[in-house]
Design a protein around this motif. Structure first.
Motif, PDB file in Angstrom:
ATOM      1  N   CYS A 281      12.845  10.763 -45.295  1.00  0.00           N
ATOM      2  CA  CYS A 281      11.492  11.113 -45.744  1.00  0.00           C
ATOM      3  C   CYS A 281      11.312  10.770 -47.219  1.00  0.00           C
ATOM      4  CB  CYS A 281      11.220  12.593 -45.506  1.00  0.00           C
ATOM      5  SG  CYS A 281      12.424  13.705 -46.267  1.00  0.00           S
ATOM      6  N   GLU A 282      10.047  10.664 -47.640  1.00  0.00           N
ATOM      7  CA  GLU A 282       9.744  10.356 -49.035  1.00  0.00           C
ATOM      8  C   GLU A 282      10.136  11.489 -49.968  1.00  0.00           C
ATOM      9  OE1 GLU A 282       5.967   8.054 -49.995  1.00  0.00           O
ATOM     10  OE2 GLU A 282       5.444   8.981 -48.083  1.00  0.00           O
TER      11      GLU A 282
ATOM     12  N   ASP B 173      12.635   6.486 -50.159  1.00  0.00           N
ATOM     13  CA  ASP B 173      11.340   6.057 -50.666  1.00  0.00           C
ATOM     14  C   ASP B 173      11.458   4.675 -51.287  1.00  0.00           C
ATOM     15  OD1 ASP B 173      12.649   6.453 -53.078  1.00  0.00           O
ATOM     16  OD2 ASP B 173      11.623   8.333 -53.546  1.00  0.00           O
ATOM     17  N   ASP B 174      10.436   4.256 -52.031  1.00  0.00           N
ATOM     18  CA  ASP B 174      10.421   2.925 -52.629  1.00  0.00           C
ATOM     19  C   ASP B 174      11.563   2.706 -53.605  1.00  0.00           C
ATOM     20  OD1 ASP B 174       8.295   1.706 -51.351  1.00  0.00           O
ATOM     21  OD2 ASP B 174       6.802   2.554 -52.713  1.00  0.00           O
TER      22      ASP B 174
ATOM     23  N   SER C 149       6.660   9.743 -43.496  1.00  0.00           N
ATOM     24  CA  SER C 149       6.118   9.673 -44.851  1.00  0.00           C
ATOM     25  C   SER C 149       5.619  11.054 -45.235  1.00  0.00           C
ATOM     26  CB  SER C 149       4.988   8.647 -44.923  1.00  0.00           C
ATOM     27  OG  SER C 149       3.915   9.034 -44.086  1.00  0.00           O
ATOM     28  N   ASP C 150       5.134  11.214 -46.447  1.00  0.00           N
ATOM     29  CA  ASP C 150       4.632  12.525 -46.874  1.00  0.00           C
ATOM     30  C   ASP C 150       3.464  12.989 -46.007  1.00  0.00           C
ATOM     31  OD1 ASP C 150       6.498  12.792 -48.840  1.00  0.00           O
ATOM     32  OD2 ASP C 150       5.173  12.258 -50.493  1.00  0.00           O
TER      33      ASP C 150
ATOM     34  N   PRO D  72       3.842   6.456 -41.133  1.00  0.00           N
ATOM     35  CA  PRO D  72       4.738   5.718 -42.023  1.00  0.00           C
ATOM     36  C   PRO D  72       4.455   4.217 -42.000  1.00  0.00           C
ATOM     37  CG  PRO D  72       5.963   7.285 -40.694  1.00  0.00           C
ATOM     38  CD  PRO D  72       4.573   7.241 -40.138  1.00  0.00           C
TER      39      PRO D  72
ATOM     40  N   SER E  54       0.819   1.724 -46.274  1.00  0.00           N
ATOM     41  CA  SER E  54       0.856   1.992 -47.712  1.00  0.00           C
ATOM     42  C   SER E  54       1.943   3.012 -48.055  1.00  0.00           C
ATOM     43  CB  SER E  54      -0.508   2.459 -48.229  1.00  0.00           C
ATOM     44  OG  SER E  54      -1.348   1.367 -48.480  1.00  0.00           O
ATOM     45  N   ASP E  55       3.030   2.968 -47.331  1.00  0.00           N
ATOM     46  CA  ASP E  55       4.178   3.833 -47.567  1.00  0.00           C
ATOM     47  C   ASP E  55       5.450   2.998 -47.403  1.00  0.00           C
ATOM     48  OD1 ASP E  55       3.256   6.500 -48.114  1.00  0.00           O
ATOM     49  OD2 ASP E  55       2.503   6.572 -46.065  1.00  0.00           O
TER      50      ASP E  55
ATOM     51  N   CYS F  32      -3.709   8.933 -39.218  1.00  0.00           N
ATOM     52  CA  CYS F  32      -3.740   7.850 -40.192  1.00  0.00           C
ATOM     53  C   CYS F  32      -5.034   7.996 -40.982  1.00  0.00           C
ATOM     54  CB  CYS F  32      -3.667   6.483 -39.503  1.00  0.00           C
ATOM     55  SG  CYS F  32      -3.845   5.087 -40.641  1.00  0.00           S
TER      56      CYS F  32
ATOM     57  N   TYR G 108      -7.319   2.682 -50.073  1.00  0.00           N
ATOM     58  CA  TYR G 108      -6.945   4.010 -50.533  1.00  0.00           C
ATOM     59  C   TYR G 108      -7.190   4.069 -52.040  1.00  0.00           C
ATOM     60  CZ  TYR G 108      -4.552   5.150 -46.131  1.00  0.00           C
ATOM     61  OH  TYR G 108      -4.261   5.420 -44.823  1.00  0.00           O
TER      62      TYR G 108
ATOM     63  N   GLU H 230      -6.042  12.098 -52.806  1.00  0.00           N
ATOM     64  CA  GLU H 230      -6.205  10.730 -52.318  1.00  0.00           C
ATOM     65  C   GLU H 230      -7.478  10.597 -51.510  1.00  0.00           C
ATOM     66  OE1 GLU H 230      -2.751   9.222 -50.373  1.00  0.00           O
ATOM     67  OE2 GLU H 230      -1.516   9.315 -52.184  1.00  0.00           O
TER      68      GLU H 230
END
Length: 289
Positions: free
Chosen positions: A51-52, A74-75, A98-99, A103, A106-107, A130, A176, A231
């Motif tokens: 997970c992020e 994560d990234d 993802s958070d 997923p 944009s993750d 989504c 986004y 967001e």
């Protein structure tokens, strides 16, 4: 339309044994009630959840009575972390979340999925919420075709470049955006397409969910007075080709304040669909006035 089969592939709700591989699990984007029964079942049954942010995912797991071990991915995760996850997925079921939402939209995660597939490891999707799609359903904009383009660039020039590049695409555009940057993005849209319909969806699935539509200028006025948080899904309607509502001279004059005649003509041509050579000749005239 063919009726769905009663024997759908992948793990079923209530299953306690999963085959080895990666399970891409969508999570709620705000309202925890949107988690699916299948998602909860998978999260309980995997060996590890990548997970992020373990704090964010931990809240969801606690609410769903899931005690599966988590690991941050994560990234900024190193290739070594990705390699360890792939090695584990060869023999054990591993979930990727993802958070919030689906997923890989944009993750982080696409490199993990790509390398897993190249290694012959099974990848299964557990679909769900989504934000981009949810925002589109609220917008009232044409939805037979849409283009999701992620987050707009932070820097002004890059942001304008992306908008100009996509401006002639015959489809609803979905981005986004964050609250602090929203007005600046709306200003860029207003400069390019003053008459296009824009929709802003925020707080989706939460108590104060809203979707506000109008021209970019109209929305700028509202969000300057009411700065948004969190967001946001920013959507722009497709070109209308109603050039009578656009003043090419006004657009040229504005463009000429910051760029050459040639670039100004090119910019306005992209916005209006008018002939570039005609606009160039008119820009020369305006420059000489």
């Amino acid at each position: 339309m063919t009726a769905p089969s009663s024997e759908s592939p992948g793990p079923s709700t209530g299953s306690k044994t999963l085959e080895a591989g990666f399970y891409i699990v969508a999570t709620p984007i705000g309202n925890l009630g949107d988690v699916t029964m299948r998602a909860v079942d998978v999260l309980r049954s995997v060996t590890l959840i990548a997970c992020e942010d373990t704090r964010v995912t931990g809240k969801l797991l606690k609410a769903c009575d899931v005690s599966t071990r988590m690991q941050r991915y994560d990234d900024h995760a190193s290739p070594a972390v990705r390699d360890r996850l792939i090695d584990l997925a060869r023999s054990e079921p591993v979930a990727l979340v993802s958070d919030a939402g689906t997923p890989l939209v944009s993750d982080p995660g696409y490199r993990l999925v790509r390398e897993a597939r190249e290694a012959g490891i099974a990848v299964t999707t557990i679909p769900g919420a989504c934000a981009a799609v949810a925002g589109l359903t609220l917008s009232g904009l044409p939805n037979d075709r849409f283009l999701f383009a992620g987050f707009l660039p932070v820097k002004e020039k890059a942001r304008a470049g992306v908008l100009e590049e996509l401006g002639s695409v015959e489809t609803t555009l979905i981005f986004y955006e964050t609250g602090p940057r929203l007005v600046r993005s709306l200003e860029a849209i207003a400069a390019l397409w003053p008459t296009r319909e824009v929709s802003i969806a925020r707080e989706i699935t939460k108590l104060h969910e809203e979707c506000r539509a109008g021209t970019a200028d109209e929305l700028i006025e509202h969000y300057r007075a009411h700065p948004p948080k969190g967001e946001i899904v920013l959507m722009i309607g497709p070109p209308t080709h109603d050039n009578e509502t656009v003043d090419p001279d006004a657009l040229l004059k504005e463009a000429l304040t910051e760029m050459s005649v040639s670039k100004a003509a090119g910019k306005v041509a992209k916005v209006t669909g008018l002939d570039r050579q005609t606009l160039y000749a008119r820009a020369v005239e305006l420059k000489q006035q």
